[in-house]
Design a protein around this motif. Structure first.
Motif, PDB file in Angstrom:
ATOM      1  N   PRO A 248       0.799  -1.228   0.000  1.00 43.09           N
ATOM      2  CA  PRO A 248       0.000   0.000   0.000  1.00 43.09           C
ATOM      3  C   PRO A 248       0.826   1.270   0.000  1.00 43.09           C
ATOM      4  CG  PRO A 248      -0.943  -1.601   1.511  1.00 43.09           C
ATOM      5  CD  PRO A 248       0.362  -2.172   1.049  1.00 43.09           C
ATOM      6  N   GLU A 249       1.918   1.291   0.783  1.00 41.39           N
ATOM      7  CA  GLU A 249       2.705   2.516   0.873  1.00 41.39           C
ATOM      8  C   GLU A 249       3.326   2.893  -0.461  1.00 41.39           C
ATOM      9  OE1 GLU A 249       5.363  -0.868   2.491  1.00 41.39           O
ATOM     10  OE2 GLU A 249       3.233  -0.358   2.295  1.00 41.39           O
ATOM     11  N   HIS A 250       3.656   1.894  -1.296  1.00 45.21           N
ATOM     12  CA  HIS A 250       4.236   2.174  -2.614  1.00 45.21           C
ATOM     13  C   HIS A 250       3.146   2.517  -3.628  1.00 45.21           C
ATOM     14  CE1 HIS A 250       7.638  -0.691  -1.155  1.00 45.21           C
ATOM     15  NE2 HIS A 250       7.844   0.544  -0.746  1.00 45.21           N
ATOM     16  N   ALA A 251       2.062   1.741  -3.603  1.00 46.92           N
ATOM     17  CA  ALA A 251       0.979   2.006  -4.544  1.00 46.92           C
ATOM     18  C   ALA A 251       0.356   3.375  -4.294  1.00 46.92           C
ATOM     19  CB  ALA A 251      -0.084   0.918  -4.432  1.00 46.92           C
ATOM     20  N   GLY A 252       0.257   3.775  -3.014  1.00 44.86           N
ATOM     21  CA  GLY A 252      -0.316   5.073  -2.699  1.00 44.86           C
ATOM     22  C   GLY A 252       0.530   6.220  -3.197  1.00 44.86           C
ATOM     23  N   LEU A 253       1.853   6.096  -3.094  1.00 44.46           N
ATOM     24  CA  LEU A 253       2.737   7.167  -3.554  1.00 44.46           C
ATOM     25  C   LEU A 253       2.728   7.296  -5.068  1.00 44.46           C
ATOM     26  CD1 LEU A 253       5.814   6.735  -1.174  1.00 44.46           C
ATOM     27  CD2 LEU A 253       4.015   8.495  -1.097  1.00 44.46           C
ATOM     28  N   ALA A 254       2.422   6.199  -5.767  1.00 37.96           N
ATOM     29  CA  ALA A 254       2.354   6.251  -7.229  1.00 37.96           C
ATOM     30  C   ALA A 254       1.052   6.871  -7.719  1.00 37.96           C
ATOM     31  CB  ALA A 254       2.506   4.837  -7.804  1.00 37.96           C
ATOM     32  N   GLN A 255       0.106   7.034  -6.802  1.00 40.45           N
ATOM     33  CA  GLN A 255      -1.184   7.632  -7.149  1.00 40.45           C
ATOM     34  C   GLN A 255      -1.020   9.127  -7.428  1.00 40.45           C
ATOM     35  OE1 GLN A 255      -3.961   5.869  -7.275  1.00 40.45           O
ATOM     36  NE2 GLN A 255      -5.578   7.394  -7.333  1.00 40.45           N
ATOM     37  N   ARG A 256      -1.870   9.682  -8.285  1.00 43.03           N
ATOM     38  CA  ARG A 256      -1.872  11.116  -8.547  1.00 43.03           C
ATOM     39  C   ARG A 256      -3.258  11.684  -8.277  1.00 43.03           C
ATOM     40  NH1 ARG A 256       2.396  10.294  -7.744  1.00 43.03           N
ATOM     41  NH2 ARG A 256       4.299  10.605  -8.986  1.00 43.03           N
ATOM     42  N   PRO A 257      -3.394  12.519  -7.227  1.00 43.26           N
ATOM     43  CA  PRO A 257      -2.362  12.920  -6.274  1.00 43.26           C
ATOM     44  C   PRO A 257      -1.994  11.760  -5.352  1.00 43.26           C
ATOM     45  CG  PRO A 257      -4.488  13.766  -5.572  1.00 43.26           C
ATOM     46  CD  PRO A 257      -4.710  13.156  -6.924  1.00 43.26           C
ATOM     47  N   PRO A 258      -0.802  11.810  -4.746  1.00 47.37           N
ATOM     48  CA  PRO A 258      -0.374  10.689  -3.900  1.00 47.37           C
ATOM     49  C   PRO A 258      -1.309  10.478  -2.720  1.00 47.37           C
ATOM     50  CG  PRO A 258       1.468  12.154  -4.406  1.00 47.37           C
ATOM     51  CD  PRO A 258       0.223  12.856  -4.856  1.00 47.37           C
ATOM     52  N   ALA A 259      -1.437   9.228  -2.319  1.00 52.95           N
ATOM     53  CA  ALA A 259      -2.226   8.858  -1.136  1.00 52.95           C
ATOM     54  C   ALA A 259      -1.283   8.267  -0.107  1.00 52.95           C
ATOM     55  CB  ALA A 259      -3.310   7.847  -1.511  1.00 52.95           C
ATOM     56  N   ALA A 260      -1.270   8.835   1.084  1.00 51.98           N
ATOM     57  CA  ALA A 260      -0.382   8.354   2.146  1.00 51.98           C
ATOM     58  C   ALA A 260      -1.037   7.147   2.815  1.00 51.98           C
ATOM     59  CB  ALA A 260      -0.124   9.460   3.155  1.00 51.98           C
ATOM     60  N   LEU A 261      -0.549   5.960   2.478  1.00 54.95           N
ATOM     61  CA  LEU A 261      -1.095   4.722   3.024  1.00 54.95           C
ATOM     62  C   LEU A 261      -0.076   4.073   3.945  1.00 54.95           C
ATOM     63  CD1 LEU A 261      -2.751   3.216  -0.195  1.00 54.95           C
ATOM     64  CD2 LEU A 261      -3.739   4.797   1.484  1.00 54.95           C
ATOM     65  N   SER A 262      -0.544   3.571   5.073  1.00 53.10           N
ATOM     66  CA  SER A 262       0.351   2.957   6.052  1.00 53.10           C
ATOM     67  C   SER A 262       0.914   1.651   5.524  1.00 53.10           C
ATOM     68  CB  SER A 262      -0.397   2.695   7.362  1.00 53.10           C
ATOM     69  OG  SER A 262      -0.898   3.891   7.896  1.00 53.10           O
ATOM     70  N   PRO A 263       2.179   1.365   5.838  1.00 53.35           N
ATOM     71  CA  PRO A 263       2.747   0.073   5.438  1.00 53.35           C
ATOM     72  C   PRO A 263       2.011  -1.073   6.114  1.00 53.35           C
ATOM     73  CG  PRO A 263       4.461   1.599   6.178  1.00 53.35           C
ATOM     74  CD  PRO A 263       3.150   2.208   6.551  1.00 53.35           C
ATOM     75  N   VAL A 264       1.833  -2.161   5.386  1.00 50.24           N
ATOM     76  CA  VAL A 264       1.230  -3.368   5.961  1.00 50.24           C
ATOM     77  C   VAL A 264       1.766  -4.561   5.202  1.00 50.24           C
ATOM     78  CG1 VAL A 264      -0.807  -3.204   4.468  1.00 50.24           C
ATOM     79  CG2 VAL A 264      -0.953  -4.512   6.580  1.00 50.24           C
ATOM     80  N   GLY A 265       2.065  -5.611   5.935  1.00 49.58           N
ATOM     81  CA  GLY A 265       2.531  -6.837   5.310  1.00 49.58           C
ATOM     82  C   GLY A 265       1.403  -7.836   5.159  1.00 49.58           C
ATOM     83  N   ASP A 266       1.690  -8.928   4.471  1.00 41.03           N
ATOM     84  CA  ASP A 266       0.701  -9.991   4.315  1.00 41.03           C
ATOM     85  C   ASP A 266       0.416 -10.644   5.671  1.00 41.03           C
ATOM     86  OD1 ASP A 266       0.829  -9.463   1.615  1.00 41.03           O
ATOM     87  OD2 ASP A 266       2.172 -11.141   1.175  1.00 41.03           O
ATOM     88  N   TYR A 267      -0.761 -11.214   5.790  1.00 45.71           N
ATOM     89  CA  TYR A 267      -1.124 -11.870   7.040  1.00 45.71           C
ATOM     90  C   TYR A 267      -2.279 -12.833   6.814  1.00 45.71           C
ATOM     91  CZ  TYR A 267      -4.872  -8.312   7.222  1.00 45.71           C
ATOM     92  OH  TYR A 267      -5.943  -7.509   6.939  1.00 45.71           O
ATOM     93  N   LEU A 268      -2.514 -13.651   7.803  1.00 40.16           N
ATOM     94  CA  LEU A 268      -3.740 -14.447   7.889  1.00 40.16           C
ATOM     95  C   LEU A 268      -4.633 -13.807   8.935  1.00 40.16           C
ATOM     96  CD1 LEU A 268      -2.411 -18.136   8.113  1.00 40.16           C
ATOM     97  CD2 LEU A 268      -3.377 -17.029   6.105  1.00 40.16           C
ATOM     98  N   ALA A 269      -5.840 -13.444   8.557  1.00 41.65           N
ATOM     99  CA  ALA A 269      -6.831 -13.091   9.569  1.00 41.65           C
ATOM    100  C   ALA A 269      -7.225 -14.379  10.275  1.00 41.65           C
ATOM    101  CB  ALA A 269      -8.042 -12.447   8.921  1.00 41.65           C
ATOM    102  N   CYS A 270      -7.268 -14.345  11.587  1.00 39.17           N
ATOM    103  CA  CYS A 270      -7.515 -15.565  12.353  1.00 39.17           C
ATOM    104  C   CYS A 270      -8.365 -15.223  13.561  1.00 39.17           C
ATOM    105  CB  CYS A 270      -6.187 -16.185  12.792  1.00 39.17           C
ATOM    106  SG  CYS A 270      -6.358 -17.729  13.706  1.00 39.17           S
ATOM    107  N   MET A 271      -9.499 -15.900  13.688  1.00 37.29           N
ATOM    108  CA  MET A 271     -10.411 -15.596  14.790  1.00 37.29           C
ATOM    109  C   MET A 271     -10.899 -16.882  15.436  1.00 37.29           C
ATOM    110  SD  MET A 271     -13.255 -14.293  12.111  1.00 37.29           S
ATOM    111  CE  MET A 271     -11.877 -13.722  11.103  1.00 37.29           C
ATOM    112  N   VAL A 272     -11.046 -16.836  16.741  1.00 34.09           N
ATOM    113  CA  VAL A 272     -11.653 -17.921  17.503  1.00 34.09           C
ATOM    114  C   VAL A 272     -12.990 -17.417  18.018  1.00 34.09           C
ATOM    115  CG1 VAL A 272     -11.513 -19.310  19.603  1.00 34.09           C
ATOM    116  CG2 VAL A 272      -9.493 -19.039  18.144  1.00 34.09           C
TER     117      VAL A 272
END
Length: 428
Positions: A248-272
């Motif tokens: 997201p942080e890279h894709a947002g900066l490539a946007q015009r106008p840029p969008a400041a998106l927080s870095p996030v890595g891949d994950y598994l959502a997991c709920m009990v």
């Protein structure tokens, strides 16, 4: 046609933000009022699944560059939903969104396989990223710390919303997009009920990188969502991969106008999850006060020892700091009411169990349907005026599709994960 009115939206969740974009695209003067003090004031969840009709609503509402950014930062796991027992034997496995909504965690909407840049979906979104993208296009239109206390109808037909801090806002239409505990719903439809479905979740995520992914069982990546159920009245586990198409942080900066998106890595959502009356489950007020470490201990205690070793390996990788509790709610059908310059979208009117993954889909669909209805306001004469006629058309469609999904979610939740057959009213 342009809709030459001012619209006040209460609630800056996904439905409210989608609606704001959709109306602004038609030249509407829009203001969004959110009770939270800032966008990160409370946990907003992690993974959400969108397919049809949610993607159609999103496409209808968002400017094309923002819609493309949403898809670019989403993941597209295999479009299947799987239900397994605690020994991981497959009970149901089918295409996500295909056929009758019989599968916990599925979609219940027509869809097909897709991928970032495609169309049909389903997609797995990181909810905070999706919300940041929507907010990036609404600078100056979202006002925080605004808790609605009441509204009044003005002599000229407009509506004034009044907030706890003394602010007020007047518009031609007031839209409640303020979730399960909607203040707008309580004022507009005091008899409408949202009930405690009798399920509690401990929700978190398992971080993914090349090393951790290699140590996880293949089945967690073979479906967009997997439910491992102990049967009605027993605990269950839900797992959904979120492997983003672009950082997201890279894709947002490539946007015009840029969008400041927080870095996030891949994950598994997991709920009990477990029934609220499980012997080890405290009252929800106590559950909310537990630390993340205590929530983890509780979830492991609720689940017990007699589950497949893969389940225990997964939970050993849970990010403890990511954990928070959820209470599942469900709405009761609401008879048709007299339409006017106040209406509702999303959980504010049709809260539903998450077992069909249709809550966000339906909220965004609402935004698209209301945008479309208002865009056609004035196309046909109506004694009530074009605005009320458009609202009435939206509300009629929404009641028809949304409460059918609420009922499907309720039935599936009862059968698969022990959702309460006789829900109890939520505390106010």
């Amino acid at each position: 046609m342009l809709f030459p009115y001012r619209v006040i939206i209460v609630g800056a969740g996904l439905g409210g933000l989608a609606l704001a974009h959709g109306l602004r695209g038609q030249g509407v003067d829009v203001a969004v009022y959110e009770r939270d003090a800032h966008p990160d004031a409370r946990p907003q969840g992690y993974r959400i699944q969108l397919d049809e009709p949610g993607l159609t609503g999103l496409r209808r509402c968002l400017p094309a560059p923002l819609f493309r950014l949403c898809l670019a930062t989403a993941g597209a796991p295999p479009a299947r939903v799987s239900v397994r027992n605690r020994r991981l034997e497959v009970l149901a496995d089918r295409a996500a969104g295909g056929g009758s909504p019989e599968t916990a965690g599925g979609s219940g909407a027509a869809g097909g396989s897709g991928g970032p840049g495609g169309a049909a979906g389903p997609y797995a979104f990181n909810r905070p990223t999706l919300r940041q993208i929507m907010l990036s296009g609404l600078t100056g239109h979202v006002h925080y710390g605004a808790r609605l206390v009441d509204y009044r109808h003005e002599a000229d037909g407009r509506v004034t919303a009044r907030f706890a801090d003394g602010r007020s806002a007047t518009g031609d239409l007031l839209v409640g997009a303020d979730g399960v505990h909607s203040a707008v719903r309580r004022l507009l439809l005091p008899g409408a009920r949202v009930e405690d479905a009798g399920l509690r979740l401990v929700y978190g995520r398992i971080p993914l990188d090349a090393r951790s992914r290699a140590g996880l069982p293949d089945w967690v990546f073979e479906s967009i969502f997997t439910v491992i159920t102990g049967g009605p009245g027993h605990p269950h586990l839900g797992v959904g991969p979120v492997e983003l198409g672009a950082r997201p942080e890279h894709a947002g900066l490539a946007q015009r106008p840029p969008a400041a998106l927080s870095p996030v890595g891949d994950y598994l959502a997991c709920m009990v999850g477990a029934p609220a009356d499980h012997p080890a489950m405290p009252a929800f007020e106590e559950l909310r006060e537990l630390t993340p470490a205590a929530l983890r201990d509780l979830a492991l205690r609720v689940l017990g020892e007699d589950w497949h070793e893969d389940v225990h390996r997964l939970l050993a990788r849970w990010d403890t700091h990511s954990l928070f509790p959820l209470r599942i709610s469900t709405a009761t059908p609401v008879p048709a009411w007299e339409s006017g310059p106040v209406t509702l979208i999303g959980d504010a009117i049709h809260a539903m169990s998450p077992v069909l993954a249709m809550g966000a889909n339906t909220a965004v669909r609402d935004a698209g349907e209301l945008t479309r209805a208002l865009g056609g306001a004035g196309d046909a004469p109506d004694p009530a005026g074009p605005l009320v006629a458009a609202v009435r058309a939206y509300e009629g469609r929404m009641r028809e599709y949304a409460f059918a999904i609420v009922a499907d979610s309720r039935r599936t939740g009862q059968r698969r994960v022990g959702q309460r057959e006789r829900p109890r009213p939520l505390p106010r």
